[in-house]
Design an enzyme around this catalytic site. Structure first.
Site, mmCIF file in Angstrom:
data_model
loop_
_atom_site.group_PDB
_atom_site.id
_atom_site.type_symbol
_atom_site.label_atom_id
_atom_site.label_comp_id
_atom_site.label_asym_id
_atom_site.label_seq_id
_atom_site.Cartn_x
_atom_site.Cartn_y
_atom_site.Cartn_z
ATOM 1 N N ASN A 1 -28.393 3.957 24.001
ATOM 2 C CA ASN A 1 -27.652 4.847 23.100
ATOM 3 C C ASN A 1 -28.447 4.970 21.807
ATOM 4 O O ASN A 1 -28.423 4.075 20.972
ATOM 5 C CB ASN A 1 -26.260 4.240 22.845
ATOM 6 N N TRP A 2 -29.162 6.071 21.694
ATOM 7 C CA TRP A 2 -30.038 6.251 20.532
ATOM 8 C C TRP A 2 -29.262 6.553 19.250
ATOM 9 O O TRP A 2 -29.843 6.588 18.169
ATOM 10 C CB TRP A 2 -31.041 7.379 20.799
ATOM 11 N N LYS A 3 -27.972 6.845 19.378
ATOM 12 C CA LYS A 3 -27.162 7.229 18.206
ATOM 13 C C LYS A 3 -27.888 8.334 17.422
ATOM 14 O O LYS A 3 -28.477 9.218 18.045
ATOM 15 C CB LYS A 3 -26.861 5.996 17.350
ATOM 16 N N HIS B 1 -16.879 6.218 21.999
ATOM 17 C CA HIS B 1 -17.620 5.148 21.311
ATOM 18 C C HIS B 1 -16.855 4.762 20.043
ATOM 19 O O HIS B 1 -16.230 5.612 19.400
ATOM 20 C CB HIS B 1 -19.033 5.636 20.962
ATOM 21 N N GLU C 1 -17.807 4.250 17.160
ATOM 22 C CA GLU C 1 -18.184 5.022 15.962
ATOM 23 C C GLU C 1 -17.476 6.374 15.948
ATOM 24 O O GLU C 1 -17.100 6.877 14.887
ATOM 25 C CB GLU C 1 -19.720 5.164 15.905
ATOM 26 N N GLU D 1 -17.304 -2.891 24.529
ATOM 27 C CA GLU D 1 -18.118 -3.110 23.336
ATOM 28 C C GLU D 1 -17.245 -3.678 22.219
ATOM 29 O O GLU D 1 -16.565 -2.920 21.508
ATOM 30 C CB GLU D 1 -18.720 -1.788 22.854
ATOM 31 N N GLY E 1 -24.315 -3.545 16.433
ATOM 32 C CA GLY E 1 -25.244 -3.369 15.322
ATOM 33 C C GLY E 1 -25.237 -4.522 14.324
ATOM 34 O O GLY E 1 -25.809 -4.425 13.250
ATOM 35 N N SER F 1 -25.194 -5.528 20.318
ATOM 36 C CA SER F 1 -26.343 -6.389 19.980
ATOM 37 C C SER F 1 -27.047 -6.996 21.190
ATOM 38 O O SER F 1 -27.532 -8.118 21.127
ATOM 39 C CB SER F 1 -25.921 -7.479 18.987
ATOM 40 N N GLY G 1 -27.851 -0.194 21.918
ATOM 41 C CA GLY G 1 -28.131 0.657 20.755
ATOM 42 C C GLY G 1 -29.518 0.379 20.207
ATOM 43 O O GLY G 1 -30.519 0.878 20.712
ATOM 44 N N GLY G 2 -29.583 -0.469 19.182
ATOM 45 C CA GLY G 2 -30.830 -0.744 18.471
ATOM 46 C C GLY G 2 -32.012 -1.059 19.378
ATOM 47 O O GLY G 2 -33.118 -0.520 19.187
HETATM 48 P P1 PGA Z 1 -26.147 -2.118 19.369
HETATM 49 O O1 PGA Z 1 -25.220 -0.843 19.723
HETATM 50 O O2 PGA Z 1 -26.850 -2.520 20.632
HETATM 51 O O3 PGA Z 1 -27.099 -1.623 18.310
HETATM 52 O O4 PGA Z 1 -25.230 -3.194 18.879
HETATM 53 C C1 PGA Z 1 -24.517 -0.774 20.933
HETATM 54 C C2 PGA Z 1 -23.668 0.479 20.994
HETATM 55 O O5 PGA Z 1 -23.102 0.861 19.968
HETATM 56 O O6 PGA Z 1 -23.535 1.107 22.055
#
Ligand code: PGA
Length: 256
Positions: free
Chosen positions: A9-11, A96, A98, A168, A174, A214, A235-236
């Site tokens: 997930n590149w956001k 998600h 967010e 999640e 994050g 994470s 994500g990251g």
């Molecule tokens: P993260 O994000 O790996 O940076 O914690 C995961 C996500 O939000 O899908």
């Protein structure tokens, strides 16, 4: 036997065609022989066409990070599932945290989007998870139950078979604070129990449940070794080809 699925997930972090292309051109040769894991990159809308050009004839599938539940019309700023289908998108992340927290998406809205995605033959990756305060107040299972009931309202078993769930915990996203494999496994088992009650045992056993929050090259293996964790939403660590490759390899290893 559930096939693990790794979603990057590149956001809002890799949005120019050149940076997307550079990353993917490194990733494609690394993963080309892996057929035991489904691999998806969910990129910003602005680079989905670049993904289409770069990833055709590879084993990496294209995902979007959101969509609207209507096909066409006066919905300024929204993206139709038809547009996504047209450029080779197969998966779409919905709900998600967010989107829920920053953009105030409700379970009812997410439910409409899931229904539309399924009707359009897109595979929804549906995110659920609790906030830190909720975990500390021992409300995790209550929250998960509510989200499962509301986001999957009025869906049948056949529809559920095309859904991927991503558990999640919001406090782990994050933050560098991963849930322990035991904490994650406990909730994954609980989600399967709910799916068994709401649908049936077969649905509960066959649905893929990713962990997200994470994940990195170091902790992935222990998480994926848990029986009920079928890969991850990353994500990251999905922004660099090397770290994402290590995570994909950990998923591959977990089934051997
Ligand atoms: P993260 O994000 O790996 O940076 O914690 C995961 C996500 O939000 O899908």
């Amino acid at each position: 036997m559930r096939k693990p699925i790794i979603g990057g997930n590149w956001k809002m972090n890799r949005g120019t065609p050149q940076e997307a292309k550079d990353m993917l051109e490194r990733l494609v040769p690394l993963v080309k022989d892996i057929d035991t894991v489904d691999i998806v990159i969910a990129a910003p809308f602005t680079v989905l066409v670049t993904l289409y050009d770069t990833l055709s004839n590879t084993n990496i599938k294209i995902g979007a990070q959101n969509m609207y539940f209507e096909e066409k019309g006066a919905f300024t700023g929204e993206i139709s599932p038809i547009f996504l289908k047209d450029i080779g998108v197969e998966y779409v992340i919905l709900g998600h945290s967010e989107r829920r927290d920053i953009f105030k998406e409700s379970d009812a809205l997410i439910n409409k989007k899931i229904k539309k995605a399924l009707a359009m033959d897109l595979k929804p990756i549906v995110c659920i998870g609790e906030h830190l305060e909720e975990r500390e107040a021992n409300k995790t299972t209550e929250i998960i139950k509510y989200q499962i009931n509301e986001t999957f309202k009025d869906l049948d078993k056949d529809e559920m078979s095309n859904i991927i769930i991503a558990y999640e915990p919001i406090w782990a996203i994050g933050t560098g604070k991963t849930a322990t494999p035991e904490q994650a496994e406990e909730i994954h088992v609980f989600i399967r129990k709910l799916l068994d009650q709401k649908f049936d045992r077969e649905t509960a056993d066959s649905i893929r449940i990713q962990y997200g929050g994470s994940i990195n090259a170091k902790n992935a293996e222990d998480l994926f070794n848990k029986e009920n964790i079928d890969g991850g939403l990353v994500g990251g660590a999905s922004l660099q080809s090397d770290s994402l490759f290590q995570i994909i390899k950990a998923a591959d290893k977990s089934i051997k």
